[in-house]
Design an enzyme around this catalytic site. Structure first.
Site, mmCIF file in Angstrom:
data_model
loop_
_atom_site.group_PDB
_atom_site.id
_atom_site.type_symbol
_atom_site.label_atom_id
_atom_site.label_comp_id
_atom_site.label_asym_id
_atom_site.label_seq_id
_atom_site.Cartn_x
_atom_site.Cartn_y
_atom_site.Cartn_z
ATOM 1 N N TYR A 1 67.560 78.164 105.318
ATOM 2 C CA TYR A 1 67.604 78.375 103.869
ATOM 3 C C TYR A 1 66.596 79.451 103.463
ATOM 4 C CZ TYR A 1 67.479 77.115 98.887
ATOM 5 O OH TYR A 1 67.538 77.147 97.510
ATOM 6 N N SER B 1 75.950 71.438 89.208
ATOM 7 C CA SER B 1 74.779 70.585 88.987
ATOM 8 C C SER B 1 73.528 71.452 89.028
ATOM 9 C CB SER B 1 74.676 69.479 90.067
ATOM 10 O OG SER B 1 74.440 70.053 91.345
#
Length: 308
Positions: free
Chosen positions: A190, A42
């Site tokens: 992250y 995706s």
């Protein structure tokens, strides 16, 4: 000026303004080339796969979930009917999965390391490493090393790391790569590991230079992807129409894979232009810190630490 404003530079506005001066890439620039794209089920990964396929590459969509991967393959095939496509399963956070995948790939010209995670709380991989570190840094490092025999056979091998503009907010966590100290936040983990990708890029470019492998890193700006929606829904609502499409976010990765001659290895890019690795005070590491991090990552994946 666009970059300093952040909102303009990272949003769709920056892309729309800058692309007016970009030269066209030859429509068959990647004919005969084989490209692997991780995290291709995706978002940016799927858009990168489609962009590479449009330029003639045979693309392998590397995914954790083959069902989602096949659905993405069908969407890419609908957009690029003549494309050569296949899916392959690999969990970048699982070293056994990485080894199994790499053993099955005999021809590779381009690797785009796009797979990403943003966990809500600290978790560890099956090999005992913090999840974002395993997915964004350790897994890609191990995969690339295992693919070196295939990459050496390419006349123009390129490895591309999809980082994030969020890395600018973080210094290099060389002393605590596993994020064991302090309050854990998924968004911070992250950004920390995306900082690691960018700082390691020059060292990896040198490590693999003799193998004929060029290494680049980039950030895509703010792109409207399923991952953003799931991980940062408030930011997505706030940014709204300013967000780039996945194809706009993937553009620089596709350009780095296809432009000729290839850009100088070891650099950091955004919107087809080299960008600084540091913007905020206190985020520039000492060279020994980056080397220490590389040694840690090589040891953690069982790779040789002799060549840096």
């Amino acid at each position: 000026m666009l970059d300093c404003s952040v909102v303009l530079g990272y949003s769709r506005v920056g892309h729309l303004l800058r692309r007016r001066t970009w030269p066209a890439v030859a429509p068959d620039a990647l004919r005969g080339r084989v490209a692997l794209v991780t995290g291709a089920s995706s978002g940016l990964g799927e858009a990168t796969a489609a962009g590479l396929a449009r330029l003639g590459a045979a693309v392998v969509l590397v995914v954790r979930d083959l069902g989602r991967g096949e659905a993405a393959l069908a969407r890419v095939r609908a957009a690029v009917p003549a494309a050569s496509l296949r899916t392959a399963r690999c969990d970048l956070a699982d070293f056994a999965s990485v080894r199994e995948f790499a053993a099955g790939e005999s021809r590779v010209d381009i690797v785009v390391h796009n797979a990403g995670v943003l966990p809500p709380e600290r978790a560890e991989s099956v090999d005992g490493h913090e999840t974002t570190l395993a997915t964004h840094v350790l897994g890609p490092l191990l995969m690339t090393e295992l693919l070196l025999p295939a990459l050496r056979a390419s006349a123009d091998a390129r490895v591309i790391l999809m980082s994030s503009g969020g890395m600018y907010t973080q210094s290099l966590a060389a002393a605590d790569p596993e994020y064991r100290t302090g309050r854990y936040r998924g968004a911070t983990a992250y950004a920390r590991t995306k900082r690691m990708q960018v700082e390691l890029t020059p060292l990896l470019a040198e490590r693999w230079r003799a193998d004929g492998v060029a290494v680049h890193s980039l950030h895509p700006g703010w792109a409207d992807t399923p991952g953003l929606s799931a991980s940062l829904p408030a930011f997505r609502r706030l940014a709204g129409p300013l967000l780039r499409t996945p194809a706009e976010g993937a553009d620089t990765a596709v350009w780095l894979a296809s432009t000729r001659p290839g850009p100088e290895p070891g650099r950091f890019w955004h919107d087809r232009r080299e960008r600084p690795r540091h913007l905020l005070p206190g985020t520039r590491p000492e060279p020994d810190e980056v080397k220490s991090l590389l040694r840690y990552c090589l040891a953690a994946t069982g790779l040789s630490v002799t060549a840096e």
